[in-house]
Enzyme design. Sequence first.
Site, PDB file in Angstrom:
ATOM      1  N   GLU A  44       0.835  -1.214   0.000  1.00  0.00           N
ATOM      2  CA  GLU A  44       0.000   0.000   0.000  1.00  0.00           C
ATOM      3  C   GLU A  44       0.863   1.255   0.000  1.00  0.00           C
ATOM      4  O   GLU A  44       2.095   1.190   0.093  1.00  0.00           O
ATOM      5  CB  GLU A  44      -0.944  -0.051   1.208  1.00  0.00           C
ATOM      6  CG  GLU A  44      -1.899  -1.239   1.093  1.00  0.00           C
ATOM      7  CD  GLU A  44      -2.940  -1.311   2.193  1.00  0.00           C
ATOM      8  OE1 GLU A  44      -2.820  -0.585   3.205  1.00  0.00           O
ATOM      9  OE2 GLU A  44      -3.884  -2.111   2.032  1.00  0.00           O
ATOM     10  N   CYS A  53      -1.847  -4.694  -5.525  1.00  0.00           N
ATOM     11  CA  CYS A  53      -2.376  -5.962  -4.998  1.00  0.00           C
ATOM     12  C   CYS A  53      -1.319  -7.064  -5.021  1.00  0.00           C
ATOM     13  O   CYS A  53      -0.366  -7.030  -5.827  1.00  0.00           O
ATOM     14  CB  CYS A  53      -3.570  -6.424  -5.836  1.00  0.00           C
ATOM     15  SG  CYS A  53      -5.082  -5.500  -5.560  1.00  0.00           S
ATOM     16  N   GLU A  55      -1.630 -10.125  -6.106  1.00  0.00           N
ATOM     17  CA  GLU A  55      -1.627 -10.866  -7.379  1.00  0.00           C
ATOM     18  C   GLU A  55      -0.778 -10.127  -8.411  1.00  0.00           C
ATOM     19  O   GLU A  55      -0.038 -10.748  -9.181  1.00  0.00           O
ATOM     20  CB  GLU A  55      -3.055 -11.025  -7.912  1.00  0.00           C
ATOM     21  CG  GLU A  55      -3.990 -11.814  -7.011  1.00  0.00           C
ATOM     22  CD  GLU A  55      -4.719 -10.960  -5.979  1.00  0.00           C
ATOM     23  OE1 GLU A  55      -4.165  -9.951  -5.507  1.00  0.00           O
ATOM     24  OE2 GLU A  55      -5.851 -11.327  -5.638  1.00  0.00           O
TER      25      GLU A  55
HETATM   26  N1  THU Z   1      -5.954  -6.686  -2.196  1.00  0.00           N
HETATM   27  C1  THU Z   1      -5.109  -7.554  -2.807  1.00  0.00           C
HETATM   28  O1  THU Z   1      -3.886  -7.547  -2.593  1.00  0.00           O
HETATM   29  N2  THU Z   1      -5.641  -8.432  -3.687  1.00  0.00           N
HETATM   30  C2  THU Z   1      -6.964  -8.505  -3.985  1.00  0.00           C
HETATM   31  O2  THU Z   1      -7.339  -9.183  -4.937  1.00  0.00           O
HETATM   32  C3  THU Z   1      -7.941  -7.827  -3.122  1.00  0.00           C
HETATM   33  C4  THU Z   1      -7.391  -6.640  -2.434  1.00  0.00           C
HETATM   34  C5  THU Z   1      -5.373  -5.709  -1.286  1.00  0.00           C
HETATM   35  C6  THU Z   1      -5.413  -4.289  -1.801  1.00  0.00           C
HETATM   36  C7  THU Z   1      -5.350  -3.495  -0.520  1.00  0.00           C
HETATM   37  O3  THU Z   1      -3.970  -3.368  -0.146  1.00  0.00           O
HETATM   38  C8  THU Z   1      -6.034  -4.389   0.498  1.00  0.00           C
HETATM   39  O4  THU Z   1      -6.076  -5.690  -0.066  1.00  0.00           O
HETATM   40  C9  THU Z   1      -7.443  -3.952   0.841  1.00  0.00           C
HETATM   41  O5  THU Z   1      -8.196  -3.724  -0.298  1.00  0.00           O
END
Ligand code: THU
Length: 131
Positions: A44, A53, A55
């Site tokens: 983040e 994210c 992935e």
């Molecule tokens: N997040 C992921 O890393 N992958 C996803 O597919 C869903 C959301 C993360 C983004 C953010 O840092 C946190 O989860 C909350 O949304």
Amino acid sequence: MSDSEHIDLLRNAMQNAYAPYSNYKVGALIISENGAKHVGCNVENASYPQGQCAESSAISAMIVSGDKYIKQIYIMSEDKAGATPCGGCRQRIREFSDSDTLIKLCSSDKTVKTLSISDLLPHSFGPENLK
Ligand code: THU
């Protein structure tokens, strides 16, 4: 490598996530065409839209290594129901997968559900549409 070793690798990636704003840590592990493993976590940022994210991080690691096919992708969060990929990540996974790709949604200690890309993203748009 056994499924439980995959889970351990994945948990380690999830624990290293940088998620001070959402406190929602995610880990991803891709097994690519030759059995190579690529891990990622969410990263983040104080400027919220700049976050990445898990992935996406794992896909970047796979591409940097020279691989381009996701045989399996494990996605983990601390949610007991298992992690579920966001819409954008479903499309990112779609780019490098086919109907044989296994998408494993995991809680912090086990695989909760195994899905295909068409389960997650039916009637999708992909590279073939641009041929
Ligand atoms: N997040 C992921 O890393 N992958 C996803 O597919 C869903 C959301 C993360 C983004 C953010 O840092 C946190 O989860 C909350 O949304």
